[in-house]
Motif scaffolding. Structure first.
Motif, PDB file in Angstrom:
ATOM      1  N   ASN A 116     -95.725  46.693  33.243  1.00  0.00           N
ATOM      2  CA  ASN A 116     -95.264  45.704  34.345  1.00  0.00           C
ATOM      3  C   ASN A 116     -95.810  44.033  33.913  1.00  0.00           C
ATOM      4  OD1 ASN A 116     -97.853  45.692  34.502  1.00  0.00           O
ATOM      5  ND2 ASN A 116     -97.858  46.210  36.663  1.00  0.00           N
ATOM      6  N   GLY A 117     -95.734  43.788  32.559  1.00  0.00           N
ATOM      7  CA  GLY A 117     -96.220  42.710  31.924  1.00  0.00           C
ATOM      8  C   GLY A 117     -95.214  41.772  31.875  1.00  0.00           C
ATOM      9  N   GLU A 118     -95.137  40.743  31.254  1.00  0.00           N
ATOM     10  CA  GLU A 118     -94.151  39.606  31.285  1.00  0.00           C
ATOM     11  C   GLU A 118     -92.984  39.960  30.546  1.00  0.00           C
ATOM     12  OE1 GLU A 118     -91.883  36.280  30.007  1.00  0.00           O
ATOM     13  OE2 GLU A 118     -92.866  37.508  28.561  1.00  0.00           O
ATOM     14  N   LEU A 119     -91.843  39.663  31.242  1.00  0.00           N
ATOM     15  CA  LEU A 119     -90.424  40.590  30.657  1.00  0.00           C
ATOM     16  C   LEU A 119     -89.992  40.327  29.224  1.00  0.00           C
ATOM     17  CD1 LEU A 119     -88.226  42.165  31.937  1.00  0.00           C
ATOM     18  CD2 LEU A 119     -87.113  40.147  32.449  1.00  0.00           C
ATOM     19  N   SER A 120     -90.115  39.088  28.722  1.00  0.00           N
ATOM     20  CA  SER A 120     -90.061  38.810  27.312  1.00  0.00           C
ATOM     21  C   SER A 120     -91.017  39.754  26.421  1.00  0.00           C
ATOM     22  CB  SER A 120     -90.115  37.389  26.934  1.00  0.00           C
ATOM     23  OG  SER A 120     -89.095  36.727  27.453  1.00  0.00           O
ATOM     24  N   THR A 121     -91.975  39.748  26.655  1.00  0.00           N
ATOM     25  CA  THR A 121     -93.000  40.574  25.942  1.00  0.00           C
ATOM     26  C   THR A 121     -92.481  42.097  26.060  1.00  0.00           C
ATOM     27  OG1 THR A 121     -94.693  39.231  26.363  1.00  0.00           O
ATOM     28  CG2 THR A 121     -95.317  41.369  25.569  1.00  0.00           C
ATOM     29  N   LYS A 122     -92.133  42.785  27.130  1.00  0.00           N
ATOM     30  CA  LYS A 122     -91.779  44.120  27.405  1.00  0.00           C
ATOM     31  C   LYS A 122     -90.468  44.274  26.439  1.00  0.00           C
ATOM     32  CE  LYS A 122     -90.562  47.555  31.093  1.00  0.00           C
ATOM     33  NZ  LYS A 122     -90.577  47.907  32.009  1.00  0.00           N
ATOM     34  N   ARG A 123     -89.540  43.154  26.504  1.00  0.00           N
ATOM     35  CA  ARG A 123     -88.279  43.262  25.578  1.00  0.00           C
ATOM     36  C   ARG A 123     -88.526  43.213  24.018  1.00  0.00           C
ATOM     37  NH1 ARG A 123     -84.639  39.545  29.580  1.00  0.00           N
ATOM     38  NH2 ARG A 123     -83.947  41.462  31.056  1.00  0.00           N
ATOM     39  N   ALA A 124     -89.541  42.530  23.691  1.00  0.00           N
ATOM     40  CA  ALA A 124     -89.834  42.586  22.216  1.00  0.00           C
ATOM     41  C   ALA A 124     -90.623  43.795  21.879  1.00  0.00           C
ATOM     42  CB  ALA A 124     -91.084  41.355  22.213  1.00  0.00           C
ATOM     43  N   LEU A 125     -91.310  44.582  22.667  1.00  0.00           N
ATOM     44  CA  LEU A 125     -91.781  45.748  22.593  1.00  0.00           C
ATOM     45  C   LEU A 125     -90.779  46.709  22.411  1.00  0.00           C
ATOM     46  CD1 LEU A 125     -94.918  45.760  25.182  1.00  0.00           C
ATOM     47  CD2 LEU A 125     -95.105  45.813  22.712  1.00  0.00           C
ATOM     48  N   TYR A 126     -89.868  46.859  23.346  1.00  0.00           N
ATOM     49  CA  TYR A 126     -88.556  47.658  22.964  1.00  0.00           C
ATOM     50  C   TYR A 126     -87.843  47.297  21.686  1.00  0.00           C
ATOM     51  CZ  TYR A 126     -87.803  49.753  27.816  1.00  0.00           C
ATOM     52  OH  TYR A 126     -87.953  50.868  28.616  1.00  0.00           O
ATOM     53  N   LEU A 127     -87.729  46.135  21.359  1.00  0.00           N
ATOM     54  CA  LEU A 127     -87.046  45.869  20.249  1.00  0.00           C
ATOM     55  C   LEU A 127     -87.715  46.498  18.862  1.00  0.00           C
ATOM     56  CD1 LEU A 127     -84.514  44.218  18.917  1.00  0.00           C
ATOM     57  CD2 LEU A 127     -86.013  42.306  18.762  1.00  0.00           C
ATOM     58  N   GLN A 128     -89.041  46.211  19.005  1.00  0.00           N
ATOM     59  CA  GLN A 128     -90.028  46.676  17.808  1.00  0.00           C
ATOM     60  C   GLN A 128     -89.767  48.196  17.753  1.00  0.00           C
ATOM     61  OE1 GLN A 128     -91.557  44.778  16.057  1.00  0.00           O
ATOM     62  NE2 GLN A 128     -91.893  46.366  14.735  1.00  0.00           N
ATOM     63  N   LEU A 129     -89.761  49.108  18.747  1.00  0.00           N
ATOM     64  CA  LEU A 129     -89.623  50.284  18.854  1.00  0.00           C
ATOM     65  C   LEU A 129     -88.063  50.630  18.271  1.00  0.00           C
ATOM     66  CD1 LEU A 129     -90.441  53.178  19.863  1.00  0.00           C
ATOM     67  CD2 LEU A 129     -89.242  52.753  22.069  1.00  0.00           C
ATOM     68  N   LEU A 130     -87.099  50.103  18.641  1.00  0.00           N
ATOM     69  CA  LEU A 130     -85.716  50.461  18.389  1.00  0.00           C
ATOM     70  C   LEU A 130     -85.229  50.025  16.848  1.00  0.00           C
ATOM     71  CD1 LEU A 130     -84.250  49.764  21.831  1.00  0.00           C
ATOM     72  CD2 LEU A 130     -83.994  52.155  20.513  1.00  0.00           C
ATOM     73  N   VAL A 131     -86.108  49.066  16.570  1.00  0.00           N
ATOM     74  CA  VAL A 131     -85.519  48.478  15.301  1.00  0.00           C
ATOM     75  C   VAL A 131     -86.736  48.447  14.309  1.00  0.00           C
ATOM     76  CG1 VAL A 131     -84.862  46.479  14.044  1.00  0.00           C
ATOM     77  CG2 VAL A 131     -83.747  46.751  16.186  1.00  0.00           C
ATOM     78  N   PRO A 132     -86.489  49.206  13.148  1.00  0.00           N
ATOM     79  CA  PRO A 132     -87.660  49.391  12.154  1.00  0.00           C
ATOM     80  C   PRO A 132     -87.980  47.908  11.578  1.00  0.00           C
ATOM     81  CG  PRO A 132     -85.902  50.077  11.209  1.00  0.00           C
ATOM     82  CD  PRO A 132     -85.493  49.892  12.438  1.00  0.00           C
ATOM     83  N   ASN A 133     -88.535  46.996  12.276  1.00  0.00           N
ATOM     84  CA  ASN A 133     -88.841  45.579  11.858  1.00  0.00           C
ATOM     85  C   ASN A 133     -90.151  45.423  11.609  1.00  0.00           C
ATOM     86  OD1 ASN A 133     -87.074  43.747  11.239  1.00  0.00           O
ATOM     87  ND2 ASN A 133     -86.785  42.905  13.408  1.00  0.00           N
ATOM     88  N   ARG A 134     -90.778  44.555  10.788  1.00  0.00           N
ATOM     89  CA  ARG A 134     -91.874  44.180  10.951  1.00  0.00           C
ATOM     90  C   ARG A 134     -92.245  43.123  11.964  1.00  0.00           C
ATOM     91  NH1 ARG A 134     -90.373  44.096   5.551  1.00  0.00           N
ATOM     92  NH2 ARG A 134     -91.716  45.425   4.233  1.00  0.00           N
ATOM     93  N   ALA A 135     -93.338  43.175  12.773  1.00  0.00           N
ATOM     94  CA  ALA A 135     -93.754  42.416  13.909  1.00  0.00           C
ATOM     95  C   ALA A 135     -93.418  41.204  13.638  1.00  0.00           C
ATOM     96  CB  ALA A 135     -95.157  42.922  14.396  1.00  0.00           C
ATOM     97  N   GLY A 136     -93.667  40.445  12.816  1.00  0.00           N
ATOM     98  CA  GLY A 136     -93.326  39.108  12.423  1.00  0.00           C
ATOM     99  C   GLY A 136     -91.859  38.452  12.537  1.00  0.00           C
ATOM    100  N   ASN A 137     -91.064  39.517  12.241  1.00  0.00           N
ATOM    101  CA  ASN A 137     -89.452  39.093  12.213  1.00  0.00           C
ATOM    102  C   ASN A 137     -89.160  39.356  13.714  1.00  0.00           C
ATOM    103  OD1 ASN A 137     -89.406  40.888   9.192  1.00  0.00           O
ATOM    104  ND2 ASN A 137     -89.125  38.743   9.560  1.00  0.00           N
TER     105      ASN A 137
END
Length: 432
Positions: free
Chosen positions: A242-263
């Motif tokens: 239930n944190g900040e919405l943009s941060t939550k979506r960034a976490l989802y993106l990190q899970l779904l795309v094998p990206n480096r966190a900086g990207n």
């Protein structure tokens, strides 16, 4: 008449700690014989400092300051006798004491103190533990001038474990070489050393981590979730975040795309084509300095469409007014996983502290894909497609010259959609 032989090094004075403590402080410094041996004296200074010294052949050799309960007259007597023996054997205590400052162990203490003064408490503890384990047992008492390149290599070589790639200890070796270099540099700057071993050459005795990890298909040692039950639990906690919405979506993106966190943190709308489901990252923004193409699953496209409603007028997908850079910080993604997601354990560390990291989801992706390669091969997906999605670089120069593309955009799209659906099958994602 029997002549009595005078016993050497015996003094009528025989001061004890209580006597030294009682010696008065005067306006001018003065000296008092301690006795046993007769050459042992103590200087009393106006500053109240009382220092033991040894008188030999007209010269005073300082020993140590008297400190009740720490350095007693008994300690001074032992030190004085040792110094007398050295002097009678032609050894100069002053020179010997100076040389002792440049043992590897003494220089290490100076090095560790410099780290402490910089406030590097946790770093300092790690340095001390590593050096005590690997370097100090064989080098502590050695004069730094006497330490040879081959000896350093003999210490480091057994640490390297090429037969267990995940436990290669290359990181430890690299750190130790850095410590050795800085310790030698202290003696070099003092002028005690004129030259020092070619520390930089030590690094070349071992493979670089980048090449070794790529060759053995290893991700950097970041905590990763590979157990499916644990992954189900993580996805559930992410949905409940239930944190900040943009941060939550960034976490989802990190899970779904094998990206480096900086990207992920620095993602720009100009690089994302939602219509065609492709995200292009420029070479300057990639670790390996090669441009990278990311295929987007339907779930990621939906997530980004929703995020665009928030930041469509901004340069960055995860824009942040609190950051000087204008975008979400990479460490924010990591911090939220460590401290916020799933709540606290025992009111202290976060539930996923030490269990998951942003970079670790690359290993999660690779592990799941490799474990299901039998399902992926009929879809036209090989290990090369997996590597392409991870932006792994081909290290073989001959292969690199002939191979222009590990996988097509279409192959990447198939794999990334399969992966998103696989995660959905474990636990519904519930993307906002």
């Amino acid at each position: 008449m029997i002549e009595r032989m005078a016993m050497p090094n015996i003094s009528k004075a025989n001061l004890m700690d209580k006597d030294i403590k009682a010696l008065p402080v005067k306006e001018k410094k003065y000296i008092k014989a301690c006795g046993n041996p007769k050459e042992l004296y103590i200087w009393i200074y106006p500053s109240k400092k009382k220092t033991f010294s040894l008188l030999y052949d007209g010269h005073y050799y300082m020993i140590k300051e008297f400190r009740e309960g720490i350095f007693s007259v008994a300690d001074a007597r032992k030190e004085a006798i040792k110094m007398l023996k050295d002097l009678e054997n032609g050894k100069d205590p002053k020179e010997q004491k100076e040389n002792e400052k440049y043992t590897f162990g003494a220089l290490f203490e100076r090095y560790a103190e410099l780290k402490r003064k910089k406030g590097l408490v946790s770093v300092d503890k790690t340095i001390v533990n590593r050096c005590k384990k690997y370097l100090l047992p064989s080098l502590a008492k050695r004069d730094i001038k006497s330490i040879k390149y081959s000896e350093l290599l003999d210490i480091l070589s057994p640490i390297f474990n090429p037969n267990e790639p995940n436990e290669s200890k290359l990181d430890t070796i690299g750190k130790l070489i850095g410590y050795i270099n800085e310790i030698f540099q202290i003696a070099l700057k003092d002028g005690y050393l004129e030259t020092m071993p070619l520390i930089s050459a030590l690094r070349k005795e071992f493979p670089s981590k980048t090449i070794f990890y790529a060759k053995n298909d290893i991700e950097a040692n970041q905590k990763a979730i590979t157990d499916l039950n644990e992954l189900k639990e993580f996805i559930y906690d992410l949905k409940c975040y239930n944190g900040e919405l943009s941060t939550k979506r960034a976490l989802y993106l990190q899970l779904l795309v094998p990206n480096r966190a900086g990207n992920t943190a620095e993602a720009k709308w100009a690089d994302i084509d939602l219509e065609n489901g492709v995200w292009h990252i420029r070479s300057s923004e990639m670790k390996m300095k090669d441009k990278h193409e990311i295929a987007l699953s339907k779930q990621v496209i939906e997530l980004l469409r929703q995020q665009k409603l928030l930041t469509c007028d901004k340069e960055f997908v995860f824009a942040s007014s609190e950051s000087k850079s204008g975008h979400l910080q990479r460490d924010t993604i990591s911090k939220n996983i460590r401290t916020t997601l799933g709540g606290k354990v025992d009111g202290k560390k976060g539930k996923w502290y030490g269990r998951a990291t942003p970079h670790g989801f690359r290993a999660t992706f690779k592990t799941i894909c490799k474990n299901n390669i039998a399902q992926l091969l009929p879809l036209g997906i090989s290990s090369d497609t997996i590597k392409a999605c991870l932006a792994h670089k081909v290290t073989d120069k001959v292969e690199q010259a002939y191979l222009r593309q590990l996988a097509t955009t279409e192959q990447k799209k198939i794999l990334m959609q399969w992966y998103a659906d696989f995660l959905e099958s474990i636990e519904p994602l519930g993307i906002l």
